[in-house]
Design a protein around this motif. Structure first.
Motif, PDB file in Angstrom:
ATOM      1  N   TYR A   1       0.799  -1.222   0.000  1.00 37.16           N
ATOM      2  CA  TYR A   1       0.000   0.000   0.000  1.00 37.16           C
ATOM      3  C   TYR A   1       0.837   1.279   0.000  1.00 37.16           C
ATOM      4  CZ  TYR A   1      -4.380  -2.429   0.669  1.00 37.16           C
ATOM      5  OH  TYR A   1      -5.473  -3.212   0.494  1.00 37.16           O
TER       6      TYR A   1
ATOM      7  N   ASN B   1       3.140   2.446  -2.064  1.00 34.12           N
ATOM      8  CA  ASN B   1       3.223   3.124  -3.354  1.00 34.12           C
ATOM      9  C   ASN B   1       1.878   3.300  -4.038  1.00 34.12           C
ATOM     10  OD1 ASN B   1       5.970   3.630  -3.443  1.00 34.12           O
ATOM     11  ND2 ASN B   1       6.412   1.565  -4.136  1.00 34.12           N
ATOM     12  N   ASP B   2       0.801   2.969  -3.360  1.00 35.08           N
ATOM     13  CA  ASP B   2      -0.526   3.084  -3.954  1.00 35.08           C
ATOM     14  C   ASP B   2      -0.999   4.532  -3.894  1.00 35.08           C
ATOM     15  OD1 ASP B   2      -2.940   2.379  -5.076  1.00 35.08           O
ATOM     16  OD2 ASP B   2      -3.844   1.901  -3.134  1.00 35.08           O
ATOM     17  N   TRP B   3      -1.023   5.179  -5.017  1.00 37.98           N
ATOM     18  CA  TRP B   3      -1.480   6.569  -5.059  1.00 37.98           C
ATOM     19  C   TRP B   3      -2.892   6.671  -5.630  1.00 37.98           C
ATOM     20  CZ3 TRP B   3      -2.681   7.881  -9.982  1.00 37.98           C
ATOM     21  CH2 TRP B   3      -2.055   7.179 -11.000  1.00 37.98           C
ATOM     22  N   THR B   4      -3.423   5.586  -6.177  1.00 35.32           N
ATOM     23  CA  THR B   4      -4.734   5.668  -6.818  1.00 35.32           C
ATOM     24  C   THR B   4      -5.862   5.855  -5.809  1.00 35.32           C
ATOM     25  OG1 THR B   4      -4.840   3.258  -6.855  1.00 35.32           O
ATOM     26  CG2 THR B   4      -4.062   4.341  -8.834  1.00 35.32           C
ATOM     27  N   ASN B   5      -5.793   5.204  -4.643  1.00 29.70           N
ATOM     28  CA  ASN B   5      -6.847   5.401  -3.645  1.00 29.70           C
ATOM     29  C   ASN B   5      -6.904   6.852  -3.186  1.00 29.70           C
ATOM     30  OD1 ASN B   5      -7.871   2.823  -3.598  1.00 29.70           O
ATOM     31  ND2 ASN B   5      -6.466   2.137  -2.009  1.00 29.70           N
TER      32      ASN B   5
ATOM     33  N   GLN C   1       3.198   9.713  -2.031  1.00 31.73           N
ATOM     34  CA  GLN C   1       3.208   9.235  -3.406  1.00 31.73           C
ATOM     35  C   GLN C   1       2.295  10.055  -4.301  1.00 31.73           C
ATOM     36  OE1 GLN C   1       3.328   7.260  -0.791  1.00 31.73           O
ATOM     37  NE2 GLN C   1       5.376   6.525  -1.205  1.00 31.73           N
TER      38      GLN C   1
END
Length: 92
Positions: A6, A8-12, A26
Motif C-alpha cells: 500500500y 506506493n498506492d497513489w490511486t486510492n 506518493q
C-alpha cells in the motif's frame, strides 16, 4: 508486507481525497511529476528553455524520495519480516 504494497498506492488517494493538504507522499510526488510533464509539453510548443528540463533525473530523484521512509523503517521491522517469511516457508 501488506503495508509495503500500500505504500506506493497513489490511486486510492486520487479517488477519495479532494484536499491537497491531505495527499500522501506518493500522490504528491505524482502530481509534481505530472506538473513537470505538462510544463515540458507546453514549453515544447512555445519553444521555451523549459523543454530541455531533465525529466528523467527528476523522476529518479522522486523515486529516491519515495523510498527513503521505507529504508528508514525497514531495520526496525526486519526481525518481524524474517520471522514471517521463515514461518511461512516451513512445511510440516
Amino acid at each position: 508486507m501488506v503495508a509495503l504494497g500500500y505504500w506506493n498506492d497513489w490511486t486510492n488517494g486520487l479517488y477519495y481525497i479532494t484536499e491537497q493538504r491531505l495527499y500522501s507522499l506518493q500522490l504528491l510526488l505524482k502530481s509534481i511529476i505530472d506538473n513537470i510533464r505538462n510544463l515540458a509539453s507546453l514549453s515544447v510548443n512555445t519553444g521555451s528553455a523549459a523543454a530541455q528540463m531533465p525529466s528523467n533525473s527528476i523522476r529518479m530523484a522522486m523515486a529516491v524520495i519515495g523510498v527513503i521512509p521505507i529504508m528508514a523503517l525497514y531495520p526496525f521491522f526486519q526481525k518481524v519480516f524474517v520471522a514471517g517469511i521463515s514461518l511461512g516457508g516451513v512445511k510440516e
